[in-house]
Write an enzyme that holds these catalytic residues in place. Structure first.
Site, PDB file in Angstrom:
ATOM      1  N   MET A   1       0.849  -1.197   0.000  1.00 54.60           N
ATOM      2  CA  MET A   1       0.000   0.000   0.000  1.00 54.60           C
ATOM      3  C   MET A   1       0.890   1.255   0.000  1.00 54.60           C
ATOM      4  O   MET A   1       0.437   2.349   0.331  1.00 54.60           O
ATOM      5  CB  MET A   1      -0.937  -0.007   1.210  1.00 54.60           C
ATOM      6  CG  MET A   1      -1.910  -1.195   1.163  1.00 54.60           C
ATOM      7  SD  MET A   1      -3.445  -0.940   2.051  1.00 54.60           S
ATOM      8  CE  MET A   1      -2.852  -0.696   3.712  1.00 54.60           C
TER       9      MET A   1
ATOM     10  N   ASN B   1       4.064   3.913   0.955  1.00 57.88           N
ATOM     11  CA  ASN B   1       4.705   4.458   2.153  1.00 57.88           C
ATOM     12  C   ASN B   1       5.766   3.461   2.611  1.00 57.88           C
ATOM     13  O   ASN B   1       5.806   3.035   3.766  1.00 57.88           O
ATOM     14  CB  ASN B   1       3.661   4.717   3.244  1.00 57.88           C
ATOM     15  CG  ASN B   1       4.207   5.561   4.377  1.00 57.88           C
ATOM     16  OD1 ASN B   1       5.206   6.276   4.203  1.00 57.88           O
ATOM     17  ND2 ASN B   1       3.597   5.467   5.538  1.00 57.88           N
TER      18      ASN B   1
ATOM     19  N   GLY C   1      11.253  -2.810   5.608  1.00 59.28           N
ATOM     20  CA  GLY C   1      10.602  -4.125   5.546  1.00 59.28           C
ATOM     21  C   GLY C   1      10.104  -4.417   4.132  1.00 59.28           C
ATOM     22  O   GLY C   1      10.327  -5.514   3.600  1.00 59.28           O
ATOM     23  N   HIS C   2       9.454  -3.438   3.498  1.00 60.15           N
ATOM     24  CA  HIS C   2       8.986  -3.627   2.124  1.00 60.15           C
ATOM     25  C   HIS C   2      10.164  -3.844   1.179  1.00 60.15           C
ATOM     26  O   HIS C   2      10.101  -4.680   0.282  1.00 60.15           O
ATOM     27  CB  HIS C   2       8.252  -2.365   1.621  1.00 60.15           C
ATOM     28  CG  HIS C   2       6.959  -2.074   2.311  1.00 60.15           C
ATOM     29  ND1 HIS C   2       6.764  -0.961   3.086  1.00 60.15           N
ATOM     30  CD2 HIS C   2       5.774  -2.737   2.315  1.00 60.15           C
ATOM     31  CE1 HIS C   2       5.523  -0.940   3.534  1.00 60.15           C
ATOM     32  NE2 HIS C   2       4.903  -2.014   3.105  1.00 60.15           N
TER      33      HIS C   2
ATOM     34  N   GLU D   1       5.846 -11.287   7.112  1.00 50.94           N
ATOM     35  CA  GLU D   1       5.238 -12.085   8.190  1.00 50.94           C
ATOM     36  C   GLU D   1       4.668 -11.230   9.307  1.00 50.94           C
ATOM     37  O   GLU D   1       4.041 -11.743  10.219  1.00 50.94           O
ATOM     38  CB  GLU D   1       6.282 -13.078   8.737  1.00 50.94           C
ATOM     39  CG  GLU D   1       6.557 -14.180   7.735  1.00 50.94           C
ATOM     40  CD  GLU D   1       7.751 -15.048   8.068  1.00 50.94           C
ATOM     41  OE1 GLU D   1       8.288 -14.942   9.206  1.00 50.94           O
ATOM     42  OE2 GLU D   1       8.181 -15.825   7.188  1.00 50.94           O
TER      43      GLU D   1
ATOM     44  N   ASP E   1       2.210  -9.205   9.073  1.00 52.87           N
ATOM     45  CA  ASP E   1       0.756  -9.390   8.945  1.00 52.87           C
ATOM     46  C   ASP E   1       0.491 -10.895   8.871  1.00 52.87           C
ATOM     47  O   ASP E   1       0.107 -11.425   7.818  1.00 52.87           O
ATOM     48  CB  ASP E   1       0.248  -8.662   7.709  1.00 52.87           C
ATOM     49  CG  ASP E   1       0.415  -7.154   7.860  1.00 52.87           C
ATOM     50  OD1 ASP E   1      -0.168  -6.581   8.783  1.00 52.87           O
ATOM     51  OD2 ASP E   1       1.179  -6.564   7.076  1.00 52.87           O
TER      52      ASP E   1
ATOM     53  N   VAL F   1      10.882  -7.429   9.784  1.00 51.58           N
ATOM     54  CA  VAL F   1      12.072  -6.570   9.908  1.00 51.58           C
ATOM     55  C   VAL F   1      11.794  -5.607  11.055  1.00 51.58           C
ATOM     56  O   VAL F   1      10.711  -5.006  11.131  1.00 51.58           O
ATOM     57  CB  VAL F   1      12.338  -5.806   8.591  1.00 51.58           C
ATOM     58  CG1 VAL F   1      13.573  -4.930   8.714  1.00 51.58           C
ATOM     59  CG2 VAL F   1      12.490  -6.791   7.432  1.00 51.58           C
TER      60      VAL F   1
HETATM   61  O1  PAF Z   1      -0.088  -5.814   3.503  1.00 52.00           O
HETATM   62  C1  PAF Z   1      -0.515  -4.867   2.805  1.00 52.00           C
HETATM   63  O2  PAF Z   1       0.173  -3.870   2.574  1.00 52.00           O
HETATM   64  C2  PAF Z   1      -1.900  -4.962   2.180  1.00 52.00           C
HETATM   65  O3  PAF Z   1      -2.780  -5.590   3.045  1.00 52.00           O
HETATM   66  C3  PAF Z   1      -1.902  -5.649   0.797  1.00 52.00           C
HETATM   67  C4  PAF Z   1      -1.427  -7.085   0.876  1.00 52.00           C
HETATM   68  C5  PAF Z   1      -0.993  -4.883  -0.151  1.00 52.00           C
HETATM   69  C6  PAF Z   1      -3.309  -5.649   0.222  1.00 52.00           C
HETATM   70  O4  PAF Z   1      -3.804  -4.356   0.076  1.00 52.00           O
END
Ligand code: PAF
Length: 297
Positions: free
Chosen positions: A30, A32, A36-37, A162, A164, A190
């Site tokens: 999403m 930002n 971690g991303h 992980e 979420d 992370v």
């Molecule tokens: O984990 C997230 O950032 C969101 O829930 C996802 C998987 C991109 C779905 O909108």
């Protein structure tokens, strides 16, 4: 790196990759973006020829009164972070592109109810416990957008964090149940130096709250130590940790010791693996974290 905003443009590119038998790894986000991303994207880079990252703040997974409107939209900064990692495509569609109001009878409805009227992916039971209990409809929103993105991107592999944990279980469940041809990979949480799990929502915290927030992970580690030492009084362990957090200014939603697939009871005869999940508010910010534990035989 190409930035694509429409499904048709992306589909044309995907078709050309498929024709050349190039594999695709996908990282849905999403935006930002934080470290971690970026680690998810680096992991994806090792899994396939082409890496696609989506950036879409999905209204369908936000409940009434949640932070959809204030969720930071930072496309320029995000793309600048993705470029050096070798990400090939950023897919950043608009809400109208993903949820067009093109069905009959939509004209009289509000934007939000038009979205609700779309076909959805519902994953029963797992979607209604823990996070799902406090955020009704959240996992249907997540499963629907992830399923839709999978159909657009057609990835061989998709990578999720992980942090979420329940989201990961929900996604694995519908991918298996509905035979989506995608391999789901996960990346460990992370953390900041103080142990706080990295999250886009940490941006809502003050510097002092960021220090305070590390207490969630300390409580998870504390429970893990006690479980490994042989304590089996889960209710007491959950309650003590929850009270400690509340005593230090949190409003704990849940701390739960679960079987890794989130089914009850937490301990089966065949598995010595557990996961401890926590959700707590610090001010108005909802924080989640989890820790997997392997018990001694
Ligand atoms: O984990 C997230 O950032 C969101 O829930 C996802 C998987 C991109 C779905 O909108």
């Amino acid at each position: 790196m190409q930035i694509i905003h429409t499904i048709s443009e992306l589909k044309a590119l995907i078709a050309s990759y498929k024709q050349d038998a190039r594999t695709i790894a996908f990282v849905p986000t999403m935006g930002n973006l934080h470290e971690g991303h970026l680690q998810l994207v680096s992991m994806a880079k090792n899994k396939a020829d082409i890496v696609i990252c989506s950036i879409f703040v999905n209204p369908l997974q936000f409940g009434v009164g949640e932070d959809f409107d204030k969720y930071p939209k930072t496309l320029q900064a995000d793309t600048a972070r993705l470029q050096p990692l070798g990400c090939d495509i950023v897919f950043a569609p608009s809400v109208d592109e993903m949820y067009p109001a093109d069905f009959s009878g939509a004209q009289e409805q509000t934007a939000q109810s038009q979205i609700v009227a779309q076909s959805q992916i519902i994953v029963p039971w797992i979607s209604d416990i823990l996070e799902g209990k406090s955020r009704p409809g959240h996992f249907t929103g997540v499963a629907t957008i992830v399923g839709k993105l999978f159909n657009i991107v057609q990835p061989d592999t998709a990578v999720f964090g992980e942090k979420d944990y329940q989201q990961l279980i929900v996604i694995k469940r519908f991918v298996k149940d509905l035979c989506f041809p995608v391999n789901i990979q996960s990346h460990p949480i992370v953390r900041e130096k103080n142990g706080l799990a990295m999250s886009s929502r940490n941006g809502y915290l003050t510097e002092q709250q960021k220090q305070q927030a590390a207490l969630i992970y300390q409580q998870l580690k504390n429970i893990a130590r006690k479980l490994i030492a042989g304590n089996t009084d889960y209710v007491q362990l959950e309650q003590t940790a929850s009270e400690t957090l509340n005593h230090h200014g949190f409003r704990t939603d849940y701390i739960k010791i679960c079987h890794p697939d989130l089914s009850e009871p937490a301990i089966s005869k065949t598995s010595r693996q557990l996961v401890i999940l926590a959700a707590a508010y610090l001010g108005s910010t909802r924080l989640i974290d989890n820790l997997s534990v392997e018990l001694k035989q």
